[in-house]
Design a protein around this motif. Structure first.
Motif, PDB file in Angstrom:
ATOM      1  N   ALA A 183       0.898  -1.329   0.030  1.00 41.02           N
ATOM      2  CA  ALA A 183       0.087   0.071  -0.092  1.00 41.02           C
ATOM      3  C   ALA A 183       0.932   1.439   0.009  1.00 41.02           C
ATOM      4  CB  ALA A 183      -1.015  -0.064   1.337  1.00 41.02           C
ATOM      5  N   LEU A 184       1.927   1.109   0.706  1.00 44.08           N
ATOM      6  CA  LEU A 184       2.812   2.631   0.677  1.00 44.08           C
ATOM      7  C   LEU A 184       4.008   2.533  -0.075  1.00 44.08           C
ATOM      8  CD1 LEU A 184       3.117   2.740   4.580  1.00 44.08           C
ATOM      9  CD2 LEU A 184       1.547   3.824   3.185  1.00 44.08           C
ATOM     10  N   HIS A 212       7.757   4.560  -0.593  1.00 50.15           N
ATOM     11  CA  HIS A 212       7.975   5.913   0.288  1.00 50.15           C
ATOM     12  C   HIS A 212       8.365   5.795   1.551  1.00 50.15           C
ATOM     13  CE1 HIS A 212       6.421   7.589  -3.267  1.00 50.15           C
ATOM     14  NE2 HIS A 212       5.220   7.153  -3.209  1.00 50.15           N
ATOM     15  N   PHE A 230       4.159  12.335   0.298  1.00 51.79           N
ATOM     16  CA  PHE A 230       3.702  11.336  -0.638  1.00 51.79           C
ATOM     17  C   PHE A 230       3.000  10.325   0.507  1.00 51.79           C
ATOM     18  CE2 PHE A 230       7.309  12.373  -3.536  1.00 51.79           C
ATOM     19  CZ  PHE A 230       6.309  12.994  -4.660  1.00 51.79           C
ATOM     20  N   LEU A 231       3.706  10.055   1.723  1.00 52.18           N
ATOM     21  CA  LEU A 231       3.079   9.093   2.668  1.00 52.18           C
ATOM     22  C   LEU A 231       1.749   9.512   3.048  1.00 52.18           C
ATOM     23  CD1 LEU A 231       5.927   7.933   4.744  1.00 52.18           C
ATOM     24  CD2 LEU A 231       4.441   6.309   3.463  1.00 52.18           C
ATOM     25  N   SER A 259      -0.634  11.354   1.396  1.00 51.06           N
ATOM     26  CA  SER A 259      -1.545  11.121   0.395  1.00 51.06           C
ATOM     27  C   SER A 259      -1.732   9.566   0.174  1.00 51.06           C
ATOM     28  CB  SER A 259      -0.999  11.500  -1.024  1.00 51.06           C
ATOM     29  OG  SER A 259       0.029  10.908  -1.544  1.00 51.06           O
ATOM     30  N   LYS A 260      -1.004   8.857   0.156  1.00 51.13           N
ATOM     31  CA  LYS A 260      -1.055   7.262   0.386  1.00 51.13           C
ATOM     32  C   LYS A 260      -2.113   6.831   1.639  1.00 51.13           C
ATOM     33  CE  LYS A 260       1.586   5.687  -2.665  1.00 51.13           C
ATOM     34  NZ  LYS A 260       1.238   4.553  -3.830  1.00 51.13           N
ATOM     35  N   GLY A 262      -5.602   7.954   1.124  1.00 50.62           N
ATOM     36  CA  GLY A 262      -6.138   7.236  -0.075  1.00 50.62           C
ATOM     37  C   GLY A 262      -6.578   5.880   0.566  1.00 50.62           C
TER      38      GLY A 262
END
Length: 132
Positions: A8-9, A12, A117-118, A120-121, A124
């Motif tokens: 999933a990550l 990052h 970035f993390l 946003s992950k 999500g």
């Protein structure tokens, strides 16, 4: 259905750890700028990323006694000595303050990008859990 955080990550999570370790190395260089015989170090990000993505990462537990746990992270970026850009000033120190400060600033910006970035992950993943 179980969620695999590695999938999933993506990379990052590894970049964040390597950037944090690099920040420690660069801060050590800056702190020892006036220390005689101190040799500047740096972390090879590309090599550390290759190691991080090629091996299984995580935390391993080991005990020295049946009631003790030793927690060790398996993500350890190797630092190597940096080749100096300037001639020796006579004290054997290879730290170039301008280079170290620039590298520290660049690493800080890249660390902040990795955090973004993390974030946003995770956003999500939260949307997926809520069914949005």
């Amino acid at each position: 259905m179980a969620i695999s955080f590695d999938k999933a990550l993506g990379v990052h999570q590894h970049t964040l750890g390597i950037r944090a370790q690099r920040a420690e190395v660069l801060a050590s260089n800056i702190a020892n700028a006036d220390t005689p015989q101190f040799k500047a170090k740096d972390v090879d990000f590309a090599k550390a990323m290759q190691q991080a993505t090629s091996r299984q990462r995580g935390v391993s537990l080991g005990g020295t006694h049946q009631n003790h746990f030793a927690i060790q992270s398996s993500l350890q970026a190797e630092s190597g000595y940096r080749i100096p850009n300037q001639p020796d000033t006579g004290d054997g120190n290879t730290v170039d303050m301008q280079q170290e400060q620039a590298a520290f600033m660049e690493n800080t910006l890249e660390y902040q990008m990795s955090l973004g970035f993390l974030e946003s992950k995770f956003n999500g993943l939260k949307k997926a859990i809520r069914g949005e």
